[in-house]
Design a protein around this motif. Sequence first.
Motif, PDB file in Angstrom:
ATOM      1  N   UNK A  50      -0.222  -1.478  25.039  1.00 42.86           N
ATOM      2  CA  UNK A  50       1.070  -2.053  25.446  1.00 42.86           C
ATOM      3  C   UNK A  50       1.979  -2.355  24.262  1.00 42.86           C
ATOM      4  N   UNK A  51       1.400  -2.427  23.068  1.00 40.07           N
ATOM      5  CA  UNK A  51       2.191  -2.774  21.892  1.00 40.07           C
ATOM      6  C   UNK A  51       2.558  -1.544  21.064  1.00 40.07           C
ATOM      7  N   UNK A  52       2.113  -0.374  21.509  1.00 43.26           N
ATOM      8  CA  UNK A  52       2.389   0.844  20.730  1.00 43.26           C
ATOM      9  C   UNK A  52       3.608   1.557  21.281  1.00 43.26           C
ATOM     10  N   UNK A  53       4.420   2.105  20.389  1.00 44.73           N
ATOM     11  CA  UNK A  53       5.567   2.898  20.843  1.00 44.73           C
ATOM     12  C   UNK A  53       5.125   4.351  20.947  1.00 44.73           C
ATOM     13  N   UNK A  54       6.000   5.207  21.475  1.00 48.57           N
ATOM     14  CA  UNK A  54       5.598   6.619  21.522  1.00 48.57           C
ATOM     15  C   UNK A  54       6.119   7.402  20.314  1.00 48.57           C
ATOM     16  N   UNK A  55       6.560   6.683  19.275  1.00 48.94           N
ATOM     17  CA  UNK A  55       6.960   7.378  18.041  1.00 48.94           C
ATOM     18  C   UNK A  55       5.693   7.702  17.249  1.00 48.94           C
ATOM     19  N   UNK A  56       5.568   8.958  16.841  1.00 49.28           N
ATOM     20  CA  UNK A  56       4.361   9.377  16.129  1.00 49.28           C
ATOM     21  C   UNK A  56       4.503   9.037  14.639  1.00 49.28           C
ATOM     22  N   UNK A  57       3.535   8.320  14.063  1.00 53.95           N
ATOM     23  CA  UNK A  57       3.654   7.975  12.640  1.00 53.95           C
ATOM     24  C   UNK A  57       3.756   9.219  11.748  1.00 53.95           C
ATOM     25  N   UNK A  58       4.507   9.068  10.640  1.00 54.18           N
ATOM     26  CA  UNK A  58       4.646  10.198   9.704  1.00 54.18           C
ATOM     27  C   UNK A  58       3.731  10.022   8.491  1.00 54.18           C
ATOM     28  N   UNK A  59       2.770   9.108   8.583  1.00 56.00           N
ATOM     29  CA  UNK A  59       1.855   8.898   7.459  1.00 56.00           C
ATOM     30  C   UNK A  59       0.975  10.129   7.242  1.00 56.00           C
ATOM     31  N   UNK A  60       0.432  10.231   6.025  1.00 58.27           N
ATOM     32  CA  UNK A  60      -0.470  11.347   5.713  1.00 58.27           C
ATOM     33  C   UNK A  60      -1.761  11.211   6.550  1.00 58.27           C
ATOM     34  N   UNK A  61      -2.365  12.338   6.905  1.00 58.39           N
ATOM     35  CA  UNK A  61      -3.660  12.249   7.602  1.00 58.39           C
ATOM     36  C   UNK A  61      -4.661  11.495   6.724  1.00 58.39           C
ATOM     37  N   UNK A  62      -5.330  10.518   7.300  1.00 58.53           N
ATOM     38  CA  UNK A  62      -6.323   9.755   6.544  1.00 58.53           C
ATOM     39  C   UNK A  62      -5.786   8.468   5.942  1.00 58.53           C
ATOM     40  N   UNK A  75      -4.750   4.753   5.408  1.00 62.42           N
ATOM     41  CA  UNK A  75      -5.311   3.530   5.969  1.00 62.42           C
ATOM     42  C   UNK A  75      -4.371   2.824   6.931  1.00 62.42           C
ATOM     43  N   UNK A  76      -3.079   3.101   6.814  1.00 64.79           N
ATOM     44  CA  UNK A  76      -2.110   2.365   7.632  1.00 64.79           C
ATOM     45  C   UNK A  76      -2.254   2.640   9.133  1.00 64.79           C
ATOM     46  N   UNK A  77      -2.823   3.800   9.499  1.00 63.38           N
ATOM     47  CA  UNK A  77      -3.070   4.068  10.925  1.00 63.38           C
ATOM     48  C   UNK A  77      -3.957   2.974  11.512  1.00 63.38           C
ATOM     49  N   UNK A  78      -5.009   2.629  10.762  1.00 66.16           N
ATOM     50  CA  UNK A  78      -5.950   1.613  11.250  1.00 66.16           C
ATOM     51  C   UNK A  78      -5.288   0.260  11.313  1.00 66.16           C
ATOM     52  N   UNK A  79      -4.427  -0.027  10.328  1.00 63.39           N
ATOM     53  CA  UNK A  79      -3.775  -1.337  10.321  1.00 63.39           C
ATOM     54  C   UNK A  79      -2.847  -1.455  11.530  1.00 63.39           C
ATOM     55  N   UNK A  80      -2.140  -0.370  11.834  1.00 65.24           N
ATOM     56  CA  UNK A  80      -1.287  -0.367  13.027  1.00 65.24           C
ATOM     57  C   UNK A  80      -2.124  -0.691  14.259  1.00 65.24           C
ATOM     58  N   UNK A  81      -3.258  -0.042  14.324  1.00 65.86           N
ATOM     59  CA  UNK A  81      -4.127  -0.266  15.478  1.00 65.86           C
ATOM     60  C   UNK A  81      -4.658  -1.705  15.484  1.00 65.86           C
ATOM     61  N   UNK A  82      -4.947  -2.255  14.296  1.00 64.50           N
ATOM     62  CA  UNK A  82      -5.438  -3.644  14.230  1.00 64.50           C
ATOM     63  C   UNK A  82      -4.363  -4.630  14.654  1.00 64.50           C
ATOM     64  N   UNK A  83      -3.141  -4.370  14.272  1.00 68.28           N
ATOM     65  CA  UNK A  83      -2.050  -5.280  14.654  1.00 68.28           C
ATOM     66  C   UNK A  83      -1.911  -5.294  16.180  1.00 68.28           C
ATOM     67  N   UNK A  88       4.196   1.907   4.471  1.00 64.93           N
ATOM     68  CA  UNK A  88       3.689   0.965   5.469  1.00 64.93           C
ATOM     69  C   UNK A  88       4.826   0.254   6.189  1.00 64.93           C
ATOM     70  N   UNK A  89       5.987   0.158   5.551  1.00 66.44           N
ATOM     71  CA  UNK A  89       7.117  -0.544   6.183  1.00 66.44           C
ATOM     72  C   UNK A  89       7.723   0.224   7.346  1.00 66.44           C
ATOM     73  N   UNK A  90       7.210   1.415   7.601  1.00 60.95           N
ATOM     74  CA  UNK A  90       7.683   2.136   8.779  1.00 60.95           C
ATOM     75  C   UNK A  90       7.061   1.594  10.061  1.00 60.95           C
ATOM     76  N   UNK A  91       6.143   0.654   9.910  1.00 63.84           N
ATOM     77  CA  UNK A  91       5.307   0.225  11.024  1.00 63.84           C
ATOM     78  C   UNK A  91       6.090  -0.307  12.243  1.00 63.84           C
ATOM     79  N   UNK A  92       7.223  -1.022  12.085  1.00 59.63           N
ATOM     80  CA  UNK A  92       7.884  -1.521  13.305  1.00 59.63           C
ATOM     81  C   UNK A  92       8.245  -0.417  14.294  1.00 59.63           C
TER      82      UNK A  92
END
Lengths: 412, 279
Positions: free
Chosen positions: B14-26, B28-36, B59-63
């Motif tokens: 419910x807290x995730x948007x449908x924008x796909x992150x542009x981070x590199x594969x692998x 760590x920020x993917x996990x942090x997004x999921x933890x938040x 990482x500041x792309x997270x919002x």
Amino acid sequence: MSTIIETPPQATGNKVILCEGNEAAALAVALARPDMVAVYPITPQSSLVEHVAKLIAEGRMDADIVDAEGEHSVLSALQGGALAGARTYTATCGPGLAFMFEPYFRTPGMRLPLVMTIVTRDGITPQSVWGGHQDAMTVREAGWIQIYCESVQEVLDTTVMAFKIAEHHDVMLPVNVCLDGNYLSYGASRVEMPDQAEVDEFLGDKNVNWHVALDPLRPMAVDPLTGGSGGKGPSSFVRYRRGQCRGMQNALRVITEAHEEWAQRFGRRFAPLVESYRMDDAEFALMTLGSMTGAAKDTVDEAREAGKKVGLVKIKTFSPFPVEALKQALSGIKALGVVDRAVDFRWNCGPMYRETLGVLYRLGRHLPTASFIGGLAGADLTLEHFHRVIDATEALLDGPAPDEPVWLNAND
Amino acid sequence: MEAVSACPSFSARDYKSDVKPVWCPGCGDYSVLSSITKAMAELSVPPENVALVSGIGCSSRIPAYTNVFGFHGVHGRALPIATGLKISRPELTVIASGGDGDGFSIGGNHFMHACRRNVDMTYIVMDNEVYGMTKGQASPTTAPDWEKSKLTPEGTGINPFRPLVIALASGANFIARSFSGDPNHSARMIAEAIRHPGFSFVQILSPCVTFRPEQRDWKAGIRQAPVDATTDAARAARRLMTDDGFNIGVLFRGDRKPFQPSMKARVESVRDLEKEFRI
């Protein structure tokens, strides 16, 4: 990474290389032998300062480098260095330039001849990391000399010249060499490298802090309070401001002389203030700035072949604004279209357009004009766009001038 | 914790948007997004009651990747924006997030003053000891002898910034460390940080696989802090000063009162002020 691709036999030690605008700027800085460089990375400037760091690490440049915690500190560190007698350099753009504004405004007032490249970037918000002239245009009232480049070669040559202009006794002002983010920063082309000994001779002795110094042998309080409240009264403030304005006006002559001497020594001639292209019998003209000029010139050539009497005026030195040179360039035409890569929010037009209106007033005759805004946030300005500019400007000869700016990439 | 009210349950999705992150594969920020998002689900705070503020950097792309109110600020300025937001809307759950370059270099001054001010919000820093977005320059947490940056090819030669020590010395009310490779732990730390009153600081070691591939080895060094969180700042200072940077868990839990100025006008009019100054 530069690659030496040929060594022309006629050049005395000159090398011809292939490099990007950011690397060309860094190589020019190395040729100018600064004592101190301070840096903070920002897109699209980062590779420029990385090239400078590399030149220092390889021993090809003997300068101290400060890896600062932000742009405000970068320019503050350079002020300290310049006051102590160092020839100094940095580069920034966009939000970095905005963050730097407090020391940026003070630098010309202290008459410190720093050189700073602005790898021009559009202003945020909306968020964008792409090219545009909004950053440099936004700070144009702060008293720096601002010179825009059209090609990678011009970036290299102008960056070296910038040190001579800044440190000229009659100028003593900081210089921004503006190179277009994306197009010039990352665009690679053939560049002729000037010979180091020739550059040394061209630049002559360093002239940084004879007038204001942090020097234990000449104690002085730098920048004490002036004006009515505790200072000597308004006259001292006015004296400094007038001196700054005089330095800016002197710069018009010094920039012209530096370009002339450059042409004599190195054989490459660039219009120092304003370039007129196919203007001799032009009935109307377009005006450009920076790297868009190449596509605009090609379009003018095509329009000429189609029988249109169009010419082009390119501004190279934007600050101080080259009023007299522009008056001459625009004296014979009957309509003008100005293409800006930035906006002037107050006048609802491009900033170069607004400045040019003042020149037309000085010319003493009414000229139909139009403001075109394009190339924002890295948008392409192609031959097709410039054909639209030419057609719309030609239409001004017989029709009404638009009240609104024409947004060139509105449907791209 | 007042800002988090009991509500119908939400899932992390419910807290995730449908924008796909542009981070590199692998990254760590993917996990942090999921933890938040997991932490917010655990707290069951409605998405419209959360504000996530960032600065500039990878990482500041997270919002953009969340479904809560988000603001992408300028470089280094997430904390002052978040402070203003929390003070004017104290009922919201306010989270500031970003990287080590954004938070400790260009925004370093704000970090100290946000800790000192102790406004009730949570600051999550994804620390990878590098500027990723500008392609791999040394940050304030980079070791002085790291020579892989083109900007500092001989290393910075400067002592790294110690964020947790500085947070403690500046007055942060809750200090924790986690690791992106343990997203459940990170989610727990974030939830605890949000629950704890005052300024909470969570450092999440989040490897940059592109410019610091050696950080993949962090997993082997990470360990649960051997002792429980202390409420004693002096003990916490000793632990943080001697810590090697790989102890994860809550490391300090303070009891300072959060700063929340009253929004009520204190004087009726300028006339009241004049009365006070009448001699």
